[in-house]
Design a protein around this motif. Structure first.
Motif, PDB file in Angstrom:
ATOM      1  N   THR A 261      -5.607   2.647  -5.722  1.00  0.00           N
ATOM      2  CA  THR A 261      -4.360   1.900  -5.554  1.00  0.00           C
ATOM      3  C   THR A 261      -4.565   0.726  -4.609  1.00  0.00           C
ATOM      4  O   THR A 261      -5.484   0.720  -3.775  1.00  0.00           O
ATOM      5  CB  THR A 261      -3.257   2.809  -4.995  1.00  0.00           C
ATOM      6  N   THR A 266       0.072   0.830  -5.917  1.00  0.00           N
ATOM      7  CA  THR A 266       0.026   0.693  -7.367  1.00  0.00           C
ATOM      8  C   THR A 266      -1.400   0.921  -7.853  1.00  0.00           C
ATOM      9  O   THR A 266      -2.341   0.323  -7.336  1.00  0.00           O
ATOM     10  CB  THR A 266       0.502  -0.706  -7.804  1.00  0.00           C
ATOM     11  N   GLN A 270      -1.703   1.342 -13.685  1.00  0.00           N
ATOM     12  CA  GLN A 270      -0.370   0.736 -13.721  1.00  0.00           C
ATOM     13  C   GLN A 270      -0.441  -0.785 -13.818  1.00  0.00           C
ATOM     14  O   GLN A 270       0.479  -1.424 -14.345  1.00  0.00           O
ATOM     15  CB  GLN A 270       0.421   1.143 -12.474  1.00  0.00           C
TER      16      GLN A 270
END
Length: 436
Positions: A261, A266, A270
């Motif tokens: 992430t 995130t 994603q």
């Protein structure tokens, strides 16, 4: 009265004009309001897209070597030959086409006794005959030259200061490793893959077909005395990465890399990253009609254009023994049985016509028997009869076979030298390979 009526009409027309202007004003206000809302939506979308683009830049690009090229343009990911790779090992090649991979060990066919070779051959034929024309099969042999010095550095046990007894055992183990390295044939590591491909509308529908096919492959290989296992997603990533990024400083790549992430929490998934971003080369350039380069390497593909009348069983093994980096691929697709029989019947008819023409041409000077026919015509007629018997009486299948190789090296000259060695092997078996 006339003046009064005229005045009344003027007042009525003025009121109509005012009402019309009011309607136009209200209509314009509504249009302005809609336009303002549309501008706000576009602004929010642009802001969101910009934020997403900025967030993508937050991930270190060295971890994703192929992501420097915009997706709107052609990028190195497009050259990988698949759309999606799943953790269970299912590969979506394109819409409606799915594959799975089985890795198997060497059968030692050449070293086996004649009876064992015959048994392996019969089991292999039985394996192929279990699949119809809805299943595409491919055998790949991945050959990579091993850097012995780097291997020793990774494999040897370093001495531990003060541990004299332990260091003695470490030296013995290192000597064993050294002897095994010395026995390695021509410094080449080989991996053998059996790839099964089916067509289905969705992955869910393809999964049971792939499961049955891979199970059949592994069971048949076991009957030949060959160990095998299904290759999962992480191992497939490493296999692809070993070719696209041969000297990858990241080490092994895995699906866990897509779960990292950024500072906003995130993940790479994603943000739109896929396995193709993990293994795509940082660059891919077409040098000329037959050469490409990536990550400092130059590669060339060749395909077998002309086959010999019969191919010896050691042709592929001789090719795999070359001390070069290469991928050997054998693509096999079975014919639909009625089409195969129809093709052979047509071939037999053509040969009979050739025989009749030859007999008619020479019958005025001599009596022509079958033994007096041209040798090539006799051989063709015998092969056609045997092939028809295999299809009709022995329930054999007819297969289309394509052989290709891909080799790469540090320079254009070394790559051409590799290609020359490959072509020499094919020529030795009366075959001809040309660059593609």
């Amino acid at each position: 009265m006339t003046r009064t009526a005229a005045t009344a009409r003027q007042r009525e027309e003025s009121r109509d004009d005012v009402r019309a202007e009011g309607r136009d004003a209200r209509r314009q206000q509504k249009l302005n309001a809609k336009a303002a809302k549309a501008r706000k939506r576009r602004a929010r979308a642009a802001e969101k897209a910009g934020k997403k683009k900025d967030m993508k830049r937050l991930l270190p690009t060295e971890d994703y070597p192929g992501t420097l090229v915009l997706r709107a343009d052609k990028c190195t990911q497009d050259a990988l030959g698949y759309e999606l790779l799943c953790e269970d090992g299912t590969i979506k090649l394109q819409q409606g086409v799915y594959s799975r991979v089985v890795e198997f060990q060497d059968a030692s066919f050449q070293a086996a006794r004649e009876s064992e070779q015959r048994e392996i051959y019969e089991n292999w034929s039985e394996l192929l005959n279990t699949f119809d024309n809805t299943v595409h099969l491919q055998v790949k042999i991945l050959c990579r030259v091993i850097d012995r010095d780097a291997f020793r550095e990774d494999a040897f046990l370093p001495p531990v200061e003060g541990d004299y007894a332990g260091n003695r055992f470490r030296r013995d183990i290192n000597q064993i490793i050294e002897s095994k390295v010395a026995e390695t044939q021509q410094n080449v590591e080989r991996r053998r893959l059996f790839i099964v491909t089916v067509e289905a509308p969705t992955r869910e529908q393809a999964s049971p077909q792939l499961a049955r096919a891979t199970e059949q492959v592994m069971r048949s290989l076991k009957n030949m005395g060959i160990s095998s296992e299904e290759v999962r997603g992480n191992e497939l990533l490493r296999i692809i990465d070993s070719i696209t990024n041969p000297h990858d400083p990241r080490g092994f790549v895995s699906f866990d890399d897509l779960k990292v992430t950024d500072e906003h929490g995130t993940s790479a998934i994603q943000l739109g990253y896929t396995t193709k971003d993990l293994v795509a080369p940082a660059d891919l350039t077409k040098i000329d009609d037959t050469h490409i380069s990536w990550n400092g390497f130059v590669g060339q593909a060749l395909y077998l254009q002309k086959w010999a009348g019969s191919v010896r069983s050691d042709m592929v093994s001789s090719l795999a023994e070359l001390p070069i980096n290469q991928v050997i691929a054998l693509d096999m697709t079975s014919w639909e049985q009625s089409r195969a029989i129809e093709t052979i019947e047509s071939m037999n008819t053509d040969l009979k016509v050739q025989k009749s023409d030859y007999v008619l041409k020479h019958s005025q000077t001599m009596y022509i028997t079958d033994e007096m026919l041209p040798t090539n015509l006799q051989d063709a007629m015998e092969n056609a009869r045997d092939l028809r018997d295999d299809l009709v009486s022995r329930d054999q299948k007819m297969w289309s076979l394509t052989c290709t190789t891909m080799t790469w090296a540090d320079s254009l000259e070394d790559c051409d030298e590799n290609s020359g060695a490959i072509q020499d092997v094919f020529r030795r078996f009366t075959c001809r390979a040309v660059p593609s």
